[in-house]
Design a protein around this motif. Structure first.
Motif, short mmCIF file in Angstrom:
data_model
loop_
_atom_site.label_atom_id
_atom_site.label_comp_id
_atom_site.label_asym_id
_atom_site.label_seq_id
_atom_site.Cartn_x
_atom_site.Cartn_y
_atom_site.Cartn_z
N ILE A 9 0.85 -1.20 0.00
CA ILE A 9 0.00 0.00 0.00
C ILE A 9 0.88 1.24 0.00
CG2 ILE A 9 -1.79 1.24 1.27
CD1 ILE A 9 -2.69 -1.44 2.39
N ASP A 10 1.97 1.22 0.79
CA ASP A 10 2.87 2.38 0.82
C ASP A 10 3.48 2.64 -0.55
OD1 ASP A 10 2.36 2.65 3.49
OD2 ASP A 10 4.16 1.54 4.15
N ALA A 11 3.89 1.58 -1.24
CA ALA A 11 4.47 1.75 -2.58
C ALA A 11 3.46 2.34 -3.54
CB ALA A 11 4.96 0.39 -3.11
N LEU A 12 2.18 1.87 -3.46
CA LEU A 12 1.14 2.39 -4.34
C LEU A 12 0.90 3.87 -4.08
CD1 LEU A 12 -1.08 1.97 -6.45
CD2 LEU A 12 -2.59 1.26 -4.57
N GLU A 13 0.79 4.25 -2.80
CA GLU A 13 0.53 5.65 -2.48
C GLU A 13 1.70 6.55 -2.89
OE1 GLU A 13 -0.42 5.71 1.65
OE2 GLU A 13 -2.54 5.21 1.35
N ARG A 14 2.94 6.03 -2.75
CA ARG A 14 4.10 6.85 -3.15
C ARG A 14 4.08 7.11 -4.65
NH1 ARG A 14 7.04 3.60 0.52
NH2 ARG A 14 7.74 2.30 -1.21
N ARG A 15 3.74 6.07 -5.45
CA ARG A 15 3.75 6.27 -6.90
C ARG A 15 2.62 7.20 -7.33
NH1 ARG A 15 7.86 6.49 -9.06
NH2 ARG A 15 7.19 5.81 -11.13
N ILE A 16 1.45 7.11 -6.64
CA ILE A 16 0.35 8.04 -6.97
C ILE A 16 0.76 9.45 -6.62
CG2 ILE A 16 -2.01 8.69 -6.35
CD1 ILE A 16 -2.65 5.72 -6.00
N ASP A 17 1.42 9.61 -5.47
CA ASP A 17 1.88 10.94 -5.07
C ASP A 17 2.94 11.46 -6.07
OD1 ASP A 17 2.07 13.14 -3.01
OD2 ASP A 17 4.15 12.41 -3.02
N ASP A 18 3.84 10.57 -6.53
CA ASP A 18 4.83 10.98 -7.54
C ASP A 18 4.15 11.46 -8.81
OD1 ASP A 18 6.88 10.36 -5.87
OD2 ASP A 18 7.27 8.37 -6.74
N TRP A 19 3.12 10.72 -9.22
CA TRP A 19 2.43 11.11 -10.46
C TRP A 19 1.79 12.49 -10.32
CZ3 TRP A 19 -3.08 11.11 -11.60
CH2 TRP A 19 -3.36 11.40 -12.94
N LEU A 20 1.13 12.72 -9.19
CA LEU A 20 0.48 14.01 -8.98
C LEU A 20 1.52 15.13 -8.87
CD1 LEU A 20 -2.27 12.96 -6.41
CD2 LEU A 20 -2.64 13.65 -8.78
N ARG A 21 2.58 14.87 -8.12
CA ARG A 21 3.54 15.93 -7.83
C ARG A 21 4.47 16.21 -9.01
NH1 ARG A 21 8.36 15.00 -5.71
NH2 ARG A 21 7.70 12.92 -5.05
N LYS A 22 4.91 15.16 -9.73
CA LYS A 22 5.91 15.35 -10.79
C LYS A 22 5.31 15.52 -12.18
CE LYS A 22 9.45 12.58 -8.46
NZ LYS A 22 10.33 11.39 -8.56
N ALA A 23 4.05 15.11 -12.38
CA ALA A 23 3.54 15.12 -13.75
C ALA A 23 2.20 15.86 -13.84
CB ALA A 23 3.40 13.69 -14.27
N ALA A 24 1.18 15.31 -13.20
CA ALA A 24 -0.18 15.81 -13.43
C ALA A 24 -0.32 17.28 -13.04
CB ALA A 24 -1.17 14.95 -12.64
N ILE A 25 0.02 17.60 -11.79
CA ILE A 25 -0.18 18.99 -11.32
C ILE A 25 0.74 19.96 -12.04
CG2 ILE A 25 0.02 20.47 -9.29
CD1 ILE A 25 -1.00 18.11 -7.61
N PRO A 26 2.08 19.68 -12.24
CA PRO A 26 2.91 20.61 -13.03
C PRO A 26 2.39 20.83 -14.44
CG PRO A 26 4.31 19.10 -11.82
CD PRO A 26 2.91 18.60 -11.63
N GLU A 27 1.87 19.78 -15.08
CA GLU A 27 1.36 19.95 -16.44
C GLU A 27 0.11 20.83 -16.45
OE1 GLU A 27 0.82 16.00 -17.83
OE2 GLU A 27 2.98 15.57 -17.99
#
Length: 794
Positions: free
Chosen positions: A243-261
């Motif tokens: 679960i921790d790994a899943l939440e980290r990757r979702i957070d990475d996606w939001l922080r590094k890709a989705a929100i900056p774009e």
């Protein structure tokens, strides 16, 4: 047989030949027609296959153009744009070729025209506007940064793919454990993420806040679902680390890709770039639409039924033609059997005759070895092989020693048998792959290949010497010969095949001069020196023919009386480019060469003409001319000198003095003395030049009928400082006086030298201290000036 029957048979034979001729014409016509048809159909097939390959090339190039265009739109780099333009020109050229290959107004022509039209519209309606917008963004640093953020979405896609992979793995675990609730939660989380990604992509393309609502809603649902999922995991069915790994990757996606774009897209909405253009560029929809339409047309061209149809037609036409040809050929064979029988006999005779001619053209008739023609061909091939393999080859030119005597004493028949025996032995002594050829008489050439260096040939050369030297028994006679071998190596000598053999021939003569029965290796450096010497001799010969040589004259005076007693003629080369060249730079090149005789006679003739001219001007004194030892020792020198004097009969021969080197006179004192006596009878004087430099003796001085002795300038120059030189001069003066010879000193450079010489009893002198060598026209003014000063009187 009666005459009538004979005429009747002849008529039948004539009719038979006429029928055969008509059938042959008919057969040839049918074959020609059929072949023309098949060639026409074949050309059509080749055209269709070329169109097929061209269509595939257009499709491949189109994909390269699309990729180049996408790269430029992502990076904005000029090099990407240049690559796109280059591939676009190549694509236009291929499409133009396709339109040329298609003839008529059929379906294929329409498709190629449509392809060209679509590419033109794509360039005008999409490419040019988008490039302009992309370059506008490139000039705005802030807009460029946001655009690059949107363009490089590969990072977000990679993270999102990782998230989907983690969800899939968790789903598989729940399925293995039959945990339906866990599977349902995974499906809900996946659905929320998909809605978020869809909403984000829609916002990036449209730029409207309404399109972002699915993203925000999915984000809220995702937070709730993750909390429920963590609660479910607490029951022990799922590892907390997953679960921790899943939440980290979702957070990475939001922080590094989705929100900056999303932020970058909002910023671009405030810039000068139009929303419509930006949306088009990000979506790439128009480009893909055009590319897709063109590729569809190309697929239709490639699978066009006409290709198969045309191929089938050609196959059918070919089958019909082959059947017709088979029938006709059968008939032709039936009528040609008798003719072929006769032709077969003649053909065998012709082939046998040609084979004999071929053998005669390339092989020696006596020894059956390759001749010069085959040797030249094989040598050229071996040289090319050496260049490819970076190896060496040796060319050995051989001449039998003593063969001529055997041939003269025992006859040509014995000589031929000896040549056959020796040549066979020499051939057997060579390695496989080497070649032995007879080029005429008792001369042979061996070519040894695959050598790593010249030293590798020495064993084979020694075997050749041993093979030639073995006694040969012919009848009751035991005959012995040896061979002299000249060897040359390629590529050490980089000449052509003919020159390689010529150089080996030169080396062979050196082997004979060295004692025979040995080999001598051609020296390329010496040959280059000989060539350079030959060129220099050629230039000197041309200068003599073009009258580029001139004489300068150095006065000779009596230091006691102040009288001018004569001049020494010194040759100079008036070179059109290098100017005045002194004799030491060109005379050594023609030493012991016939050209030196011609040049020496030109000097004598010019000196005699100058004596006549000065006599007419009121001057009368001796001209001294230097004579080379080679010219002096010619048996006909007195006769040739008499001829020159006869050509200048109005000149007093007593005014001509010939200077000879002491060392030259000592080479053959008897011959030189006889020549000098013969020249004395013509009235010509002699002077012994550079006296004291040779190994002279009183006997030599007594036997040489020279009127004058010239002290070498090397002694005069240092006489004031070197007691030995002073003693030599004193001795020479004493010898000259004892033998009643005049004495003159060369190299007098100062008044001190003159006074010292006068003190020793030497009154005559020449040198730079008196006058430098000068053109003939300057002698008369100098004489007048000298007679006025008389600065050398004691």
């Amino acid at each position: 047989m009666t005459p009538f029957n004979n005429k009747k048979n002849k008529r039948k034979v004539s009719y038979s030949y006429l029928i055969i001729l008509m059938l042959i014409v008919l057969i040839v016509g049918v074959i020609y027609t059929g072949i023309s048809a098949i060639l026409s159909e074949s050309r059509q097939v080749r055209n269709n296959y070329e169109l097929l390959r061209l269509s595939e090339s257009v499709d491949d190039t189109l994909m390269e153009v699309n990729a180049d265009y996408s790269d430029f739109m992502l990076t904005g780099e000029d090099i990407k744009l240049e690559k796109f333009n280059r591939h676009k020109k190549q694509l236009d050229k291929l499409i133009g070729k396709g339109k040329q290959l298609v003839t008529g107004e059929g379906q294929q022509a329409a498709r190629w025209s449509k392809v060209a039209e679509l590419m033109t519209r794509w360039e005008q309606q999409v490419v040019q506007p988008e490039i302009a917008v992309r370059q506008q963004i490139e000039q705005n640093d802030v807009a460029l940064a946001h655009f690059e953020t949107l363009s490089s979405r590969l990072v977000g896609k990679a993270i999102f793919d990782d998230i989907r992979g983690l969800l899939s793995a968790l789903h598989d675990k729940f399925e293995e454990r039959s945990n339906e609730k866990g599977k349902a939660l995974i499906d809900l989380i996946t659905l929320s993420l998909v809605n978020m990604e869809t909403g984000q992509r829609g916002f990036l393309l449209s730029g409207t806040e309404e399109s972002l609502e699915p993203f925000e809603e999915g984000k809220m649902r995702l937070a709730i679902q993750l909390e429920r999922f963590r609660s479910h995991a607490a029951s022990g069915n799922v590892n907390a680390s997953d679960i921790d790994a899943l939440e980290r990757r979702i957070d990475d996606w939001l922080r590094k890709a989705a929100i900056p774009e999303i932020q970058a897209r909002r910023e671009l909405n405030n810039k000068s770039v139009s929303n419509e253009d930006l949306t088009t560029m990000l979506a790439g929809g128009l480009t893909q639409q055009y590319i897709g339409n063109v590729r569809d047309l190309l697929k239709e061209i490639i699978i066009d039924e006409e290709l198969t149809l045309n191929t089938r037609k050609v196959e059918e036409a070919s089958t019909d033609l082959f059947i017709k040809i088979a029938i006709v050929l059968g008939i032709l064979v039936l009528f040609m059997v008798l003719m072929l029988g006769f032709m077969r006999t003649q053909a065998f005779k012709l082939v046998n005759y040609r084979s004999k001619l071929e053998h005669l053209a390339h092989y020696d008739t006596l020894t059956n070895l390759p001749n010069r023609v085959l040797l030249a061909n094989q040598l050229s091939q071996s040289m090319a092989q050496c260049r490819r393999r970076k190896q060496s080859l040796a060319v050995a030119f051989m001449d039998l020693d003593g063969f001529k005597a055997i041939n003269d004493n025992h006859g040509h028949k014995v000589g031929d048998e000896l040549l056959v025996a020796v040549s066979q032995r020499m051939k057997n002594s060579l390695r496989e792959g080497d070649m032995l050829a007879r080029i005429g008489g008792d001369e042979f050439i061996a070519v040894m290949v695959d050598l790593s260096g010249p030293h590798d040939s020495e064993p084979a050369l020694q075997r050749l010497l041993d093979a030639a030297a073995k006694p040969v028994l012919i009848g009751d006679d035991v005959l012995n010969v040896t061979t002299s071998i000249g060897v040359n190596f390629y590529p050490e000598d980089s000449s052509d095949a003919e020159q390689l053999m010529r150089h080996a021939d030169q080396a062979m003569y050196l082997a004979k001069q060295a004692g025979k029965n040995q080999f001598y290796i051609f020296d390329t450096k010496k040959d280059s020196a000989y060539k350079a010497l030959g060129e220099r001799i050629g230039h000197i010969r041309s200068a003599l023919e073009q009258e580029h040589f001139v004489l300068h004259y150095q006065p000779q005076v009596n230091m006691c009386t102040g009288d001018v007693i004569g001049v020494e003629a010194l040759i100079r080369w008036q070179h059109p480019e290098r100017g005045l060249i002194p004799p030491l730079e060109f005379l050594p090149a023609i030493e012991s060469h016939n050209l030196s005789i011609k040049l020496g006679e030109w000097v004598i003739s010019s000196a005699l003409a100058q004596i006549k001219q000065w006599h007419d001007d009121g001057l009368s004194f001796t001209i001294s001319v230097n004579i080379s030892a080679y010219q002096l020792t010619q048996s006909d020198f007195p006769e040739r000198l008499a001829l020159l004097l006869h050509q200048h009969a109005d000149v007093d021969s007593n005014l001509l003095e010939l200077e000879i080197l002491e060392t030259a006179a000592l080479s053959d004192i008897t011959q030189v003395s006889d020549v000098m006596d013969a020249c004395h009878k013509l009235g010509v004087r002699f002077a012994l030049d550079d006296f004291g430099t040779g190994y002279s003796s009183l006997t030599y001085l007594r036997r040489l009928p020279a009127q004058q002795v010239k002290i070498d300038q090397s002694f005069v120059r240092d006489m004031l400082e070197d007691p030995d030189d002073l003693a030599i001069i004193k001795g020479v003066v004493g010898l000259a006086n004892a033998f009643k010879r005049d004495v003159i000193a060369e190299g007098v450079e100062t008044r001190a030298h003159g006074k010292a010489l006068l003190a020793l009893g030497c009154e005559q002198a020449q040198g730079y201290g008196i006058a430098r060598p000068m053109p003939a026209g300057d002698i008369h003014p100098w004489v007048q000036t000298w007679q006025q000063t008389q600065s050398w009187q004691s």
